[in-house]
Design a protein around this motif. Structure first.
Motif, PDB file in Angstrom:
ATOM      1  N   LEU A 196       0.827  -1.198   0.000  1.00 55.59           N
ATOM      2  CA  LEU A 196       0.000   0.000   0.000  1.00 55.59           C
ATOM      3  C   LEU A 196       0.862   1.248   0.000  1.00 55.59           C
ATOM      4  O   LEU A 196       1.721   1.420   0.878  1.00 55.59           O
ATOM      5  N   ASP A 197       0.618   2.093  -0.976  1.00 55.59           N
ATOM      6  CA  ASP A 197       1.213   3.420  -0.936  1.00 55.59           C
ATOM      7  C   ASP A 197       0.531   4.202   0.198  1.00 55.59           C
ATOM      8  O   ASP A 197      -0.557   3.842   0.638  1.00 55.59           O
ATOM      9  N   ARG A 198       1.182   5.244   0.698  1.00 54.85           N
ATOM     10  CA  ARG A 198       0.574   6.017   1.791  1.00 54.85           C
ATOM     11  C   ARG A 198      -0.198   7.243   1.283  1.00 54.85           C
ATOM     12  O   ARG A 198      -1.421   7.267   1.352  1.00 54.85           O
TER      13      ARG A 198
ATOM     14  N   THR B 131       6.413   3.561   1.229  1.00 56.11           N
ATOM     15  CA  THR B 131       6.257   4.983   0.957  1.00 56.11           C
ATOM     16  C   THR B 131       7.582   5.658   0.594  1.00 56.11           C
ATOM     17  O   THR B 131       8.589   5.493   1.279  1.00 56.11           O
TER      18      THR B 131
ATOM     19  N   LEU C  41      -3.838   5.774   1.144  1.00 56.00           N
ATOM     20  CA  LEU C  41      -4.429   5.542   2.468  1.00 56.00           C
ATOM     21  C   LEU C  41      -4.937   6.848   3.077  1.00 56.00           C
ATOM     22  O   LEU C  41      -5.968   6.880   3.746  1.00 56.00           O
TER      23      LEU C  41
ATOM     24  N   MET D 242       2.835  -1.181   4.124  1.00 55.86           N
ATOM     25  CA  MET D 242       2.891   0.166   3.561  1.00 55.86           C
ATOM     26  C   MET D 242       4.287   0.437   3.013  1.00 55.86           C
ATOM     27  O   MET D 242       5.289   0.146   3.682  1.00 55.86           O
TER      28      MET D 242
ATOM     29  N   ASN E   2       3.678   8.577  10.207  1.00 53.64           N
ATOM     30  CA  ASN E   2       3.308   7.159  10.094  1.00 53.64           C
ATOM     31  C   ASN E   2       2.628   6.669  11.372  1.00 53.64           C
ATOM     32  O   ASN E   2       1.700   5.857  11.323  1.00 53.64           O
TER      33      ASN E   2
ATOM     34  N   ASP F 179       3.970   3.808  -8.517  1.00 56.95           N
ATOM     35  CA  ASP F 179       3.443   2.736  -7.662  1.00 56.95           C
ATOM     36  C   ASP F 179       3.110   1.491  -8.466  1.00 56.95           C
ATOM     37  O   ASP F 179       3.475   0.375  -8.084  1.00 56.95           O
TER      38      ASP F 179
ATOM     39  N   LEU G 227      -1.392  -2.096  10.362  1.00 60.97           N
ATOM     40  CA  LEU G 227      -0.430  -2.373   9.291  1.00 60.97           C
ATOM     41  C   LEU G 227       0.593  -3.353   9.851  1.00 60.97           C
ATOM     42  O   LEU G 227       1.058  -3.198  10.980  1.00 60.97           O
TER      43      LEU G 227
ATOM     44  N   VAL H 225       5.966  -1.429   7.681  1.00 62.31           N
ATOM     45  CA  VAL H 225       6.105  -0.144   6.996  1.00 62.31           C
ATOM     46  C   VAL H 225       7.522  -0.032   6.459  1.00 62.31           C
ATOM     47  O   VAL H 225       8.491  -0.275   7.193  1.00 62.31           O
TER      48      VAL H 225
END
Ligand code: MG
Ligand code: ZN
Length: 188
Positions: free
Chosen positions: A9-11, A52, A15, A50, A71, A139, A85, A88
């Motif tokens: 998951l990109d931040r 990022t 998100l 995540m 974060n 991404d 999560l 990260v």
């Protein structure tokens, strides 16, 4: 040991609301439907990872401590909604940065697959059964570069770029989650 599956998951813009170089935890706002969708993915057995790019560190706009605080706020807001999560990964680098320590060419800045490769090693992931969701071309290219089963471009952040065949464009993260769960059910 069986390999696990992850949704990467990109931040920013995926998100949480895109703020362009966000260094202030007070400006973190979860996008609508994100916690619920992440919970469904976690319940289906996916690790939530995540990944990022935070070149603002290399550019001197904010520090790694600020990134950690932002974060932490993301994690706090998600935990309030009952979702956690699992991991990260942060790339603080940029070749043209002004902070010498971080102004380097690296293998972790998306679209390079470094963060996924590190996660795969650390969490024993099957990357070909894993997914990527993000709002930028970098991404979905990251997803392609690590061999994701599918990559999704959400339109909640920067994601209004043209389609090019190796990813799926969705309005928001919950739509990507629904598609991942459907595919996983039909063909685990
Ligand atoms: Mg983003
Ligand atoms: Zn990096």
């Amino acid at each position: 040991m069986n390999q696990r599956k992850a949704v990467f998951l990109d931040r920013d813009g995926t998100l949480i609301v895109e703020r362009n170089y966000l260094g202030d935890p007070a400006r973190v706002t979860l996008l609508e439907g994100v916690p619920q969708a992440l919970k469904r993915l976690a319940d289906a057995g996916f690790l939530l990872v995540m990944v990022t790019n935070q070149s603002g560190v290399a550019r001197g706009y904010f520090t790694m401590d600020d990134v950690a605080r932002v974060n932490g706020r993301v994690a706090e807001l998600l935990e309030r909604e009952g979702v956690r999560l699992d991991a990260v990964y942060i790339c603080p680098h940029h070749e043209q940065g002004s902070v010498p320590e971080y102004a380097v060419s690296c293998t972790c800045r998306k679209p390079s697959p470094g963060m996924a490769l590190a996660a795969a090693k650390e969490w024993n992931l099957d990357l070909s059964a894993s997914y990527m969701i993000g709002d930028k071309h970098t991404d979905v290219s990251f997803g392609r570069n690590f061999g994701a089963r599918e990559s999704y471009l959400v339109r909640t952040g920067h994601g209004a770029e043209a389609e090019s065949g190796y990813y799926v464009v969705v309005a928001r993260l919950s739509e990507a989650a629904a598609d991942i769960l459907r595919r996983d059910r039909e063909n685990p």
